[in-house]
Design an enzyme around this catalytic site. Structure first.
Site, mmCIF file in Angstrom:
data_model
loop_
_atom_site.group_PDB
_atom_site.id
_atom_site.type_symbol
_atom_site.label_atom_id
_atom_site.label_comp_id
_atom_site.label_asym_id
_atom_site.label_seq_id
_atom_site.Cartn_x
_atom_site.Cartn_y
_atom_site.Cartn_z
ATOM 1 N N ASP A 196 0.874 -1.173 0.000
ATOM 2 C CA ASP A 196 0.000 0.000 0.000
ATOM 3 C C ASP A 196 0.908 1.219 0.000
ATOM 4 O O ASP A 196 2.133 1.087 0.109
ATOM 5 C CB ASP A 196 -0.934 0.010 1.219
ATOM 6 C CG ASP A 196 -2.249 0.739 0.949
ATOM 7 O OD1 ASP A 196 -2.193 1.925 0.582
ATOM 8 O OD2 ASP A 196 -3.321 0.123 1.101
ATOM 9 N N HIS A 273 -3.156 3.492 -4.536
ATOM 10 C CA HIS A 273 -2.464 3.166 -3.285
ATOM 11 C C HIS A 273 -1.051 2.661 -3.559
ATOM 12 O O HIS A 273 -0.574 1.710 -2.931
ATOM 13 C CB HIS A 273 -3.249 2.100 -2.507
ATOM 14 C CG HIS A 273 -4.498 2.606 -1.864
ATOM 15 N ND1 HIS A 273 -4.486 3.363 -0.721
ATOM 16 C CD2 HIS A 273 -5.804 2.489 -2.221
ATOM 17 C CE1 HIS A 273 -5.732 3.678 -0.385
ATOM 18 N NE2 HIS A 273 -6.549 3.169 -1.282
ATOM 19 N N GLU A 329 -10.078 2.882 -4.833
ATOM 20 C CA GLU A 329 -9.760 4.276 -4.531
ATOM 21 C C GLU A 329 -8.659 4.870 -5.407
ATOM 22 O O GLU A 329 -7.911 5.743 -4.971
ATOM 23 C CB GLU A 329 -9.384 4.426 -3.053
ATOM 24 C CG GLU A 329 -10.520 4.079 -2.113
ATOM 25 C CD GLU A 329 -10.169 4.277 -0.651
ATOM 26 O OE1 GLU A 329 -11.076 4.613 0.128
ATOM 27 O OE2 GLU A 329 -8.988 4.099 -0.280
#
Length: 691
Positions: A196, A273, A329
């Site tokens: 991440d 990410h 995202e």
């Protein structure tokens, strides 16, 4: 030694880890097990282990000796082996035909006064039956087993927990410790969030800078890193904080999990990410510069070369059928201006950046399929088109899973409302820092993974559920365990036990015992017996002049946080400790401007509403509240203008009431709460009260 013999040795090694704790509690009318079995038939009497008790298995001498070594120090460690089956005072472990126990993870446990027979058609079923035996011993006096017949099998094939080790690293021993507990409570999937933006945690030999640089940052706490520039540093920097797993570490943990019938699903995040990768290899970003982009550039072949090389090493390390590729995202901001991404869109006839993401997901999926693997992704992989072979992990509510199964795709339920274990689990003022949300043990237990709207065929595509542990604020192993237990036990029972067998009162009692057991085993669970409970105001109806009156919204509320809809602010229902309890109404990037019609001109003395603030999820107090009144709905008199005096930089949860007191006549009351203007910010209020 045969594979079967090695399995049974491994099986009883689990007893060494999770056996040996006894509690002096009397036998109960109900078995003290989590998860509750599918079927329990109670009989008179009990079987008591004695010095004469013997095991019977098909193991040869070598296998028996190895098993005896594994059993040393456990409650069953002194039980010797018999050379042949014994009808009395024995424990018999049998791999049977699938006609006897048809379910792959099912088992049949028969405990009578003279002995124990455990039967299963698979090694996994036998393993879960032994976990039941262990729980019965550990939750009793350590030697007495109640006379019961248990026929058991799980409701769902996927019962998992996710652990984020990017934001705060956890060493392999911590991971193995959690695998022990998951196995004991019959969970069978471990979703390992290895990469991440905050750190890369898996050794990739082709790209050594991922672990010599992208795994280290000059800040101990994530929040300090987040506000301090989000930079990385070399491993030998004296400020370096972080860590990673060598490939040997990975193999060790994967083998450890497999012995406990847990499949590890690795996650390699893409396309978003990915700040840590792009800081290390900026040529994979749209800008070509470090610390600018969070998403891979989809327009360059270098991105696909990198991801495919990484995935080849991941495939070699993890035997899991599935690889998780993230997909959540992605900002997509760089793609809109990047000439290479725009060219890719033109060449591939893609109409939007959503389709560009879908192009990348499909291409990675084809690569994995060619190497015998399948993909799981967060529900954003639906955007731009879903491939037939993808499994969707639904986190933004249940809608992603519903969309997936209606398209014929498998889905795993993990909605934040019920499955995000980084949320507060009790009154926030009594708890360590959390990112937000409020998820009690009872609420987690109330989760039903199969929506009513699905047909029988669609429901069959719901594979199960997963609890997610995101570690933004979990800086220590103790804090992480505190957030996991006992809520993961509620999800374990939801995933295993038939819905009609669930019983909250019974589970709560059993969970209290499980918390004590975990403490004795060296875990750090939340002290369930000291639970404070929800906000007192939320327990009663708020009687006031505005109750059930007509209310008009100038600006729309969020569908995600609608509460009870149009009447949410006048329904007499106060919110609890957190905004995600369906009682608070949320407004995103917007002011709140509502007018309440009291039906007739009325003497009023007080108007107020409460708001909350939590910096992590961008929930803010209004910068100002304006309260005004009118007798005709046309001309309004300002009763009060109230400014906020709490900084948005405050880290802890804040509640503040904005109101007016005095004397006025009004039929219409207008309540305006002005946003502080921070992009992506929320305003939440629960009730406008007029007296």
């Amino acid at each position: 030694m045969t594979k079967h013999h090695r399995f049974l040795i491994t099986l009883f090694a689990g007893l060494l880890l999770l056996g040996g704790i006894s509690c002096s509690t009397p036998q109960k009318a109900e078995v003290d097990l989590i998860p509750m079995p599918r079927s329990v038939e109670y009989h008179r009497g009990a079987f008591t282990l004695s010095p004469e008790t013997k095991f019977y298995t098909q193991l040869p001498t070598e296998g028996k000796e190895a098993l005896a070594r594994c059993l040393e120090g456990t409650l069953l460690g002194s039980v010797p082996f018999a050379d042949e089956a014994t009808g009395n005072n024995g424990i018999s472990l049998n791999l049977c035909d699938s006609t006897v126990v048809p379910e792959a993870e099912g088992y049949r446990l028969e405990i009578g006064k003279k002995g124990v027979t455990l039967s299963a058609s698979t090694e996994a079923g036998l393993f879960y039956g032994i976990q039941t035996l262990l729980q019965l011993l550990n939750n009793g006096d350590g030697k007495t087993l109640p006379a019961v017949t248990i026929d058991d099998a799980p409701r769902f094939p996927y019962r998992g927990m996710h652990l984020d080790v990017s934001r705060h690293f956890a060493d392999k021993e911590f991971v193995k410790k959690q695998l022990d507990a998951l196995a004991y409570f019959k969970m069978n999937r471990f979703h390992w969030h290895l990469t991440d933006g905050a750190g890369w945690r898996i050794e990739i030999k082709k790209y050594p800078r991922l672990t010599s640089f992208a795994a280290w940052r000059p800040f101990e706490k994530l929040n300090d890193w987040w506000t301090g520039g989000r930079t990385f540093c070399d491993q030998n920097d004296p400020r370096a904080v972080g860590g990673y797993y060598t490939q040997d570490d990975i193999r060790e943990v994967v083998a450890y999990a497999a012995e406990r019938h847990i499949t590890i699903i690795p996650e390699i995040e893409m396309p978003g990410h990915s700040e840590e990768v792009l800081a290390t290899y900026p040529e994979l970003s749209c800008s070509g510069k470090p610390y600018v982009d969070a998403d891979y550039c989809i327009g360059t072949e270098k991105t696909f070369e990198f991801l495919e090389n990484v995935l080849l090493e991941v495939i070699d390390l993890f035997p899991s059928e599935y690889i998780h590729i993230g997909g959540d995202e992605a900002s997509k901001n760089g793609w809109r201006k990047c000439p290479r991404c725009q060219k890719r869109m033109a060449d591939e006839h893609l109409a939007s950046v959503e389709e560009l993401q879908s192009y990348m997901i499909h291409r990675i999926e084809r690569f994995l399929n060619e190497h015998g693997r399948k993909i799981i992704g967060w529900d954003e992989i639906i955007e731009g088109g879903l491939t037939p072979g993808a499994t969707v992990m639904s986190w933004r509510g249940e809608e992603g899973a519903i969309h997936a199964v209606k398209a014929g795709n498998p889905a795993i339920m993990t909605p934040g409302k019920y499955c995000y274990l980084d949320a507060y689990q009790d009154a926030p003022s009594t708890q360590p820092m959390a990112i937000g949300g409020y998820l009690t043990l009872e609420k987690a237990y109330s989760f039903e993974p199969v929506p009513d709207s699905l047909t029988t065929e669609e429901a069959a595509l719901i594979q199960g559920l997963q609890g997610n542990v995101w570690t933004e604020y979990m800086t220590t192993p103790e804090h992480t365990e505190y957030m996991i237990y006992p809520r993961i036990l509620a999800l374990a029972e939801v995933g295993w036990t038939p819905a009609e067998r669930k019983d909250w009162k019974s589970f709560h009692t059993r969970a209290l015992h499980a918390v004590q057991f975990l403490k004795e085993k060296g875990y750090n669970p939340f002290p369930l017996d000291k639970e404070v409970g929800d906000k007192p105001e939320s327990m009663r109806t708020e009687e006031n002049l505005a109750l059930n009156k007509s209310v008009t919204h100038l600006y729309p509320y969020s569908k995600q946080y609608a509460g009870e809809g149009d009447q949410a602010l006048v329904d007499g229902v106060r919110g609890g400790w957190m905004y995600n309890d369906d009682r608070w109404q949320g407004f995103l990037n917007s002011d709140i401007d509502v007018t309440i019609d009291l039906d007739s001109i009325t003497d009023i003395k007080q108007v107020y509403a409460e708001f909350l603030q939590l910096k992590g999820p961008y929930v803010w107090l209004p910068k100002q509240v304006i309260i005004s009144a009118s007798t005709d709905g046309k001309e309004y008199t300002t009763l009060a203008t109230v400014d906020n005096d709490i900084s948005p930089e405050v880290e802890t949860l804040q509640f503040k009431t904005f109101g007016w007191e005095g004397n006025a006549k009004a039929r219409y009351v207008r309540y305006q709460a002005l946003s502080n203007g921070i992009e992506g910010g929320w305003l939440f209020t629960d009730e406008i009260i007029i007296r």
